[in-house]
Design an enzyme around this catalytic site. Structure first.
Site, mmCIF file in Angstrom:
data_model
loop_
_atom_site.group_PDB
_atom_site.id
_atom_site.type_symbol
_atom_site.label_atom_id
_atom_site.label_comp_id
_atom_site.label_asym_id
_atom_site.label_seq_id
_atom_site.Cartn_x
_atom_site.Cartn_y
_atom_site.Cartn_z
ATOM 1 N N ASP A 1 29.440 8.087 6.662
ATOM 2 C CA ASP A 1 28.890 6.849 6.101
ATOM 3 C C ASP A 1 29.670 5.630 6.605
ATOM 4 O O ASP A 1 30.905 5.669 6.678
ATOM 5 C CB ASP A 1 28.985 6.944 4.568
ATOM 6 C CG ASP A 1 28.230 5.829 3.864
ATOM 7 O OD1 ASP A 1 27.038 5.654 4.155
ATOM 8 O OD2 ASP A 1 28.836 5.136 3.031
ATOM 9 N N GLU B 1 27.063 7.095 10.888
ATOM 10 C CA GLU B 1 26.155 6.000 10.550
ATOM 11 C C GLU B 1 26.817 4.728 11.082
ATOM 12 O O GLU B 1 27.599 4.086 10.394
ATOM 13 C CB GLU B 1 25.923 5.892 9.046
ATOM 14 C CG GLU B 1 24.846 4.857 8.734
ATOM 15 C CD GLU B 1 25.054 4.104 7.431
ATOM 16 O OE1 GLU B 1 24.078 3.561 6.913
ATOM 17 O OE2 GLU B 1 26.194 4.020 6.937
ATOM 18 N N ASP C 1 13.994 19.567 -8.235
ATOM 19 C CA ASP C 1 14.781 19.697 -9.461
ATOM 20 C C ASP C 1 14.734 21.147 -9.935
ATOM 21 O O ASP C 1 13.664 21.655 -10.266
ATOM 22 C CB ASP C 1 14.188 18.746 -10.511
ATOM 23 C CG ASP C 1 14.825 18.912 -11.876
ATOM 24 O OD1 ASP C 1 15.903 19.549 -11.967
ATOM 25 O OD2 ASP C 1 14.253 18.403 -12.857
ATOM 26 N N ASP D 1 18.410 18.645 -7.453
ATOM 27 C CA ASP D 1 19.735 19.278 -7.416
ATOM 28 C C ASP D 1 19.767 20.327 -6.309
ATOM 29 O O ASP D 1 18.771 20.558 -5.623
ATOM 30 C CB ASP D 1 20.069 19.888 -8.793
ATOM 31 C CG ASP D 1 18.948 20.776 -9.307
ATOM 32 O OD1 ASP D 1 18.418 21.572 -8.504
ATOM 33 O OD2 ASP D 1 18.567 20.664 -10.501
ATOM 34 N N ASP E 1 15.802 18.591 -15.509
ATOM 35 C CA ASP E 1 16.360 17.363 -16.091
ATOM 36 C C ASP E 1 15.824 16.099 -15.402
ATOM 37 O O ASP E 1 16.278 14.988 -15.680
ATOM 38 C CB ASP E 1 17.899 17.380 -16.074
ATOM 39 C CG ASP E 1 18.472 17.405 -14.666
ATOM 40 O OD1 ASP E 1 17.673 17.431 -13.697
ATOM 41 O OD2 ASP E 1 19.710 17.407 -14.521
#
Ligand code: TEU
Length: 526
Positions: free
Chosen positions: A199, A264, A20, A28, A24
């Site tokens: 995906d 995948e 992070d 990220d 927060d």
């Protein structure tokens, strides 16, 4: 010329839980960028980042509202550009996660599609009239529980969703869908990404007649989502005849940029998976899902490796753990023993041709973390109240340093750390030459440096279980004892030890004794 991904080590970053950068509590891209040097030091060649697109986050970001943007919570597009620049500078490539099977229900296309039966976007999704009794058009079920259809009262039809109702399936039979995705691929490639993890790559094409799936098991009406899913043979909703063909167009786009397409293909039958990669006209590689599902059982491991290799040769990506499945040390029994087994298993995978894929925390030997139902984020749990089925335990934040917030965040983490300890952290393990982190790094180095392991040399099986699993590639031998007792392997000659999961002196043979869960990489002596 060998492709750059041949023999490469890929590392899956679950971006919300990696690092992070702004306090927060949510990982990220700024955080990821700051940790790239340590990935390079570990020996990672390819960083695969899970979805970072704008999303209502009902399925961890696999519900996308804009395929060509980065959510502000991860730092937006400039943060991604910086990750790309730094990764390239460090000699690593970056693969992004593309989600072509469905969008978020908040995607502008679906909002328009839902507005009226006549909207030009309507047929970008799959709509059908109710069955004569008013129920869903067929018997398909969602991966996440319940029917794969939701009724839209305003327009009087059902929409199809193999996952959440808020993840409507795109209609790949409509020409605009492939056109849009082809343009999206080019858009990211122009931006500098090095490839895509696709995906649900086996799911895009559906039976045009939407026929009922054959039921293979009777299950209770209140069965959990995975059990209910397993009650059907997925003959008509997944892995259709034309599914691999979608990627022929993608292949020509990717090849023009020397980029990688890894699918995948979430199927357990290697012969079905092979269809997507065998002729090398579509996907370059497919994630080997059985490798992330196998138990600690010598026969099961040997059979899985042998069958997968026999059908798809060097075009598979061997996966140790992922954001969807239990982490290897937990799968293999947990504790110190689970960690030892995971390292031995990783050694077996690391000597094989193809890509090797580890998941963040694998290098630390991390186990799953129990996540209480009140902290659950996985929709499988949130919507059913059944923590056992969920994927949150493998998605908790990375422990970087033995400090408050584990060096992951200065704020409140979005998922709890659970019982992570100081010994689990990167900082501690990096400083200890015998740690899981350093043994993993040593293994990656051997994989890189031993040409026989990195190149196309075929695999010759020496032992297929009972309980040693061992194979030869060129002059190198990889062996692991996947049993509970010490076992011997007759090598027929003396070998140099290039890598050992436990302390070992420099040479072995002609007969080598392997402790339970011990693995070796050897090279014949000249
Ligand atoms: O997964 C697809 C998939 O079929 C399974 O991983 C499934 O989510 C799991 O078995 C449920 O228990 C991909 C992503 O990896 C996953 O995180 C997403 O939720 C899913 O697609 C939907 O986009």
């Amino acid at each position: 010329m060998t492709a750059w991904w041949s023999g490469a080590v890929a590392y899956e970053v679950y971006v919300r839980s990696f690092a992070d950068g702004d306090g927060d509590g949510i990982g990220d891209l700024v955080g990821l960028r700051s940790r790239l040097p340590v990935l390079a030091e570990l020996g990672v060649d390819v960083v695969w980042i899970t979805p970072f697109y704008p999303s209502p986050l009902l399925d961890g970001g696999y519900d996308v509202t804009d395929h060509r943007d980065v959510d502000r919570v991860y730092g937006g597009l400039p943060a991604l550009d910086a990750v790309l620049a730094d990764a390239h500078e460090l000699g690593m490539r970056v693969v992004v996660d593309l989600v072509p099977n469905h969008t978020s229900s908040e995607h502008p296309w679906f909002r328009a599609a839902r507005s009226s039966r006549d909207d030009p976007h309507r047929d970008l999704y799959v709509w059908r009239d109710p069955a004569p009794d008013g129920g869903p058009p067929n018997n398909w079920v969602s991966h996440f529980g319940g029917p794969a259809w939701t009724y839209d009262g305003a327009t009087g039809q059902y929409w199809l969703h193999l996952f959440l109702p808020e993840q409507p399936d795109l209609n790949w039979a409509h020409p605009r869908v492939p056109d849009e995705f082809a343009a999206t691929l080019t858009w990211w490639l122009e931006r500098g990404v090095d490839g895509f993890r696709v995906d649900v790559a086996h799911g895009l094409v559906k039976d045009p007649q939407l026929r009922d799936n054959p039921r293979v098991l009777e299950v209770d009406t209140d069965a959990d989502a995975r059990t209910a899913w397993g009650a059907f043979e997925h003959r008509y909703d997944l892995d259709q005849e034309g599914a691999p063909g979608v990627y022929e167009r993608w292949r020509s786009i990717a090849d023009a940029y020397d980029a990688l397409l890894v699918g995948e293909v979430y199927l357990l039958d290697p012969a079905r998976v092979a269809r997507y990669v065998r002729e090398q006209r579509g996907l370059h590689s497919a994630l080997c899902i059985p490798s992330v599902r196998t138990r600690w059982d010598a026969r099961a491991i040997a059979t899985m490796l042998r069958d997968s290799l026999a059908t798809a040769a060097g075009n598979l990506a061997w996966v140790l753990s992922s954001h969807d499945d239990s982490r290897a040390p937990s799968r293999f029994g947990g504790g110190e023993e689970g960690r030892r087994r995971a390292l031995a298993y990783l050694t077996l995978l690391a000597g094989l041709p193809g890509l090797l894929v580890v998941y963040q925390g694998d290098e630390l030997g991390l186990e799953d973390v129990p996540v209480p139902v009140e902290h659950a984020r996985d929709p499988i749990v949130v919507r059913s109240g059944r923590p056992a089925a969920g994927r949150d335990p493998v998605r908790t934040p990375m422990p970087w340093e033995p400090a408050e917030g584990f060096g992951f965040t200065t704020g409140e983490p979005w998922l709890p750390f659970g019982d992570r300890r100081a010994e689990d952290t990167v900082a501690r393990q990096r400083g200890d030459p015998r740690s899981h982190w350093n043994r993993t790094r040593d293994l990656f180095r051997v994989r890189r440096e031993v040409r026989d392991l990195r190149g196309p040399a075929p695999v010759t099986w020496l032992r297929l279980g009972d309980p040693v699993v061992a194979y030869r590639r060129g002059g190198a031998v990889v062996a692991a004892n996947c049993g509970a007792d010490p076992a011997t392997l007759d090598l027929g000659a003396g070998f140099d030890v290039l890598y050992a999961t436990a302390e070992r002196c420099g040479t072995v043979g002609p007969v080598v004794e392997l402790a339970p869960a011990e693995a070796l990489v050897l090279r014949g002596r000249p």
